[in-house]
Design a protein around this motif. Structure first.
Motif, PDB file in Angstrom:
ATOM      1  N   ASN A 390       3.656  10.763 -96.895  1.00  0.00           N
ATOM      2  CA  ASN A 390       3.727  10.625 -95.442  1.00  0.00           C
ATOM      3  C   ASN A 390       2.503  11.185 -94.722  1.00  0.00           C
ATOM      4  O   ASN A 390       2.382  11.058 -93.510  1.00  0.00           O
ATOM      5  CB  ASN A 390       5.024  11.217 -94.874  1.00  0.00           C
ATOM      6  CG  ASN A 390       5.352  12.569 -95.436  1.00  0.00           C
ATOM      7  OD1 ASN A 390       4.573  13.488 -95.279  1.00  0.00           O
ATOM      8  ND2 ASN A 390       6.499  12.681 -96.112  1.00  0.00           N
ATOM      9  N   MET A 394       1.656   5.421 -92.955  1.00  0.00           N
ATOM     10  CA  MET A 394       2.441   5.370 -91.732  1.00  0.00           C
ATOM     11  C   MET A 394       3.857   4.880 -92.017  1.00  0.00           C
ATOM     12  O   MET A 394       4.836   5.353 -91.426  1.00  0.00           O
ATOM     13  CB  MET A 394       1.757   4.451 -90.723  1.00  0.00           C
ATOM     14  CG  MET A 394       2.310   4.560 -89.318  1.00  0.00           C
ATOM     15  SD  MET A 394       1.946   6.184 -88.572  1.00  0.00           S
ATOM     16  CE  MET A 394       0.166   6.014 -88.306  1.00  0.00           C
ATOM     17  N   GLN A 398       7.241   6.871 -91.072  1.00  0.00           N
ATOM     18  CA  GLN A 398       8.260   6.287 -90.204  1.00  0.00           C
ATOM     19  C   GLN A 398       9.608   6.214 -90.909  1.00  0.00           C
ATOM     20  O   GLN A 398      10.650   6.443 -90.294  1.00  0.00           O
ATOM     21  CB  GLN A 398       7.806   4.894 -89.760  1.00  0.00           C
ATOM     22  CG  GLN A 398       6.622   4.927 -88.794  1.00  0.00           C
ATOM     23  CD  GLN A 398       6.061   3.551 -88.489  1.00  0.00           C
ATOM     24  OE1 GLN A 398       6.377   2.569 -89.178  1.00  0.00           O
ATOM     25  NE2 GLN A 398       5.211   3.466 -87.465  1.00  0.00           N
ATOM     26  N   THR A 399       9.596   5.899 -92.198  1.00  0.00           N
ATOM     27  CA  THR A 399      10.846   5.839 -92.965  1.00  0.00           C
ATOM     28  C   THR A 399      11.559   7.182 -92.952  1.00  0.00           C
ATOM     29  O   THR A 399      12.794   7.255 -92.874  1.00  0.00           O
ATOM     30  CB  THR A 399      10.558   5.411 -94.414  1.00  0.00           C
ATOM     31  OG1 THR A 399      10.000   4.095 -94.413  1.00  0.00           O
ATOM     32  CG2 THR A 399      11.831   5.418 -95.252  1.00  0.00           C
ATOM     33  N   GLY A 401      11.251   9.369 -90.620  1.00  0.00           N
ATOM     34  CA  GLY A 401      11.489   9.806 -89.251  1.00  0.00           C
ATOM     35  C   GLY A 401      10.596  10.927 -88.780  1.00  0.00           C
ATOM     36  O   GLY A 401      10.983  11.724 -87.918  1.00  0.00           O
ATOM     37  N   ARG A 403       7.766  12.506 -86.685  1.00  0.00           N
ATOM     38  CA  ARG A 403       7.020  12.302 -85.443  1.00  0.00           C
ATOM     39  C   ARG A 403       5.820  13.234 -85.447  1.00  0.00           C
ATOM     40  O   ARG A 403       5.958  14.445 -85.325  1.00  0.00           O
ATOM     41  CB  ARG A 403       7.905  12.580 -84.236  1.00  0.00           C
ATOM     42  CG  ARG A 403       9.090  11.611 -84.101  1.00  0.00           C
ATOM     43  CD  ARG A 403       9.906  11.933 -82.876  1.00  0.00           C
ATOM     44  NE  ARG A 403      11.040  11.021 -82.733  1.00  0.00           N
ATOM     45  CZ  ARG A 403      11.937  11.087 -81.748  1.00  0.00           C
ATOM     46  NH1 ARG A 403      11.804  12.029 -80.806  1.00  0.00           N
ATOM     47  NH2 ARG A 403      12.937  10.234 -81.699  1.00  0.00           N
TER      48      ARG A 403
END
Length: 478
Positions: A390, A394, A398-399, A401, A403
């Motif tokens: 991660n 990207m 995103q998978t 979660g 931020r």
């Protein structure tokens, strides 16, 4: 079918399928076309598959000076689009290509939009053969290719699922290298001590970097051995200063002393062990220490990553404590600034992306992020802990979660320790086809700490990085 008016055939089916037009549906005057924009990637792929590396197609510098004033596409690249039209659209699947005549009228440049059109001229019902006019025109309506194609048309209606092709990965190993050299060439060459350049790669890298105008190479080592090596490999040492010392340990000591005396602006490791050079560099009384911990930064050009990727520290600090990691992060940010990244995104790596007391690396990452938030680490965005996936993907971020302004788009990866960092960097280099360069930050001058296995290409790139670092320091102090 002979009573029907000529038809311009076009795709009406799904993008997932190829539909053909049997011989009995086709009459004289029928036509079909496709439109394709030509990209540099198309030209590179065609060159790779065909082996046609004519510099007019692949060498931008040569092509710029040619009569076409830039790279042009292979003539047969445009001609292959005629085959594409015949085999996939009209007549389509089941077509057998029997012959083709071509004339090439004008060059095809990168960015041109080509319209390929075939029109039936004659039909041979006994053998199901078609003779077609074939032409390829650009966005200005100029014919660049004309000719005729003879095919045996299919006799049965076919609908075939389109085959998904494997993704072709193109790694332009010279693009970022050339960009790096171009950036460094904007500055005057720096006087660099090359410590014990007694291997082919070490001496060649130093000589080439000097010939490119990046450095003023000062070769520090046994002069007889250096000159013998140069003669054996036809390397011209004229104009290069050679400082004679008896062995590698003496070369390291002499190089550091010359830096302290203001005679050198940078160092590059030759064919001696890293420890032998660094023991002189870190000496508390006679070395090149500053108020900051020294650390190494790999600069990698990874084919599947959209920008340079910095990894630290994978060469000097074996198991850095938290205070050392603060300096490691700041050193890497400073290097990114020198490379032209105004606000680098720093991902501090751990095995997981959650803060947990079970992992020291996760706790260190969280604390480093908070220090950056409070201005104790400056010049970049720092976030962690982040797992490797991660940090660079990207989709992975995103998978899960996450931020973060850093996740999925990192410029710098800060590893937990030397072992994990060295493995990561070497995996990217040897399995991911990454091009690697590297430099030591935190000393009074930039130090190119090459591996004995590094190519001359890698050593030149590292010299360019040292030039940019020296220039950035000069700006900061002025």
């Amino acid at each position: 079918m002979s009573t029907l008016l000529p038809t311009h055939w076009s795709d009406t089916g799904s993008d997932d399928f190829l539909d053909n037009h049997p011989f009995d549906e086709i009459q004289v005057g029928d036509s079909a076309s496709l439109v394709r924009a030509v990209t540099n990637r198309d030209i590179q792929l065609f060159a790779a598959v065909s082996g046609d590396v004519n510099p007019a197609h692949v060498d931008a510098l040569y092509a710029k000076s040619s009569r076409f004033h830039g790279i042009i596409a292979h003539g047969m690249l445009g001609a292959s689009l005629i085959s594409t039209l015949l085999g996939t659209r009209f007549p389509g699947p089941g077509t057998i290509y029997l012959g083709q005549t071509l004339k090439f009228h004008a060059p095809v440049h990168i960015g041109d939009t080509l319209t390929i059109t075939v029109t039936v001229k004659t039909r041979d019902a006994a053998h199901h053969r078609l003779l077609l006019d074939a032409r390829c025109s650009n966005q200005d309506g100029v014919d660049v290719i004309t000719g005729e194609a003879e095919v045996m048309a299919p006799t049965e209606k076919l609908r075939i699922r389109r085959t998904d092709l494997p993704e072709a990965l193109l790694a332009d190993k010279n693009l970022r290298y050339d960009q790096l050299l171009a950036a460094a060439s904007a500055y005057k060459p720096i006087r660099m001590g090359v410590v014990h350049p007694c291997s082919t790669e070490a001496l060649t890298g130093a000589v080439d970097a000097a010939r490119l105008g990046l450095i003023e190479a000062v070769l520090i080592g046994p002069v007889a051995k250096i000159r013998s090596l140069a003669e054996a490999h036809q390397l011209d040492l004229s104009g290069l200063e050679v400082v004679d010392v008896p062995h590698s340990h003496a070369a390291a000591a002499k190089a550091v002393a010359m830096v302290r005396a203001g005679e050198l602006a940078a160092l590059m490791k030759g064919s001696l062990h890293s420890d032998e050079l660094l023991s002189q560099v870190v000496n508390a009384q006679t070395g090149l220490r500053t108020g900051r911990r020294m650390s190494h930064v790999f600069v990698l050009d990874v084919p599947r990553y959209p920008k340079p990727l910095l990894i630290t520290d994978a060469a000097i600090n074996v198991s850095p404590d938290f205070d050392a990691k603060v300096d490691i992060v700041q050193n890497a940010i400073d290097l990114a600034h020198a490379l032209g990244v105004p606000c680098p995104k720093v991902a501090v790596l751990s095995a997981v992306e959650t803060v947990t007391a079970k992992l020291r690396s996760a706790m260190d990452a969280a604390a480093l992020s908070k220090m950056a938030d409070r201005g104790q680490i400056t010049g970049g965005l720092v976030d962690g802990p982040l797992a490797f996936d991660n940090a660079v993907s990207m989709a992975a971020a995103q998978t899960k979660g996450i931020r973060s302004e850093v996740a999925g788009d990192a410029d710098i990866l800060v590893v937990p320790d030397l072992e994990s960092g060295n493995m990561l960097a070497k995996q990217l280099e040897y399995l991911g086809d990454a091009q690697a360069a590297g430099i030591v930050m935190g000393a009074s001058v930039p130090i190119v700490l090459t591996s004995r296995a590094d190519s001359a290409h890698s050593r030149i790139a590292s010299c360019a990085i040292a030039v940019l670092c020296a220039a950035d320091r000069s700006k900061a102090s002025s």
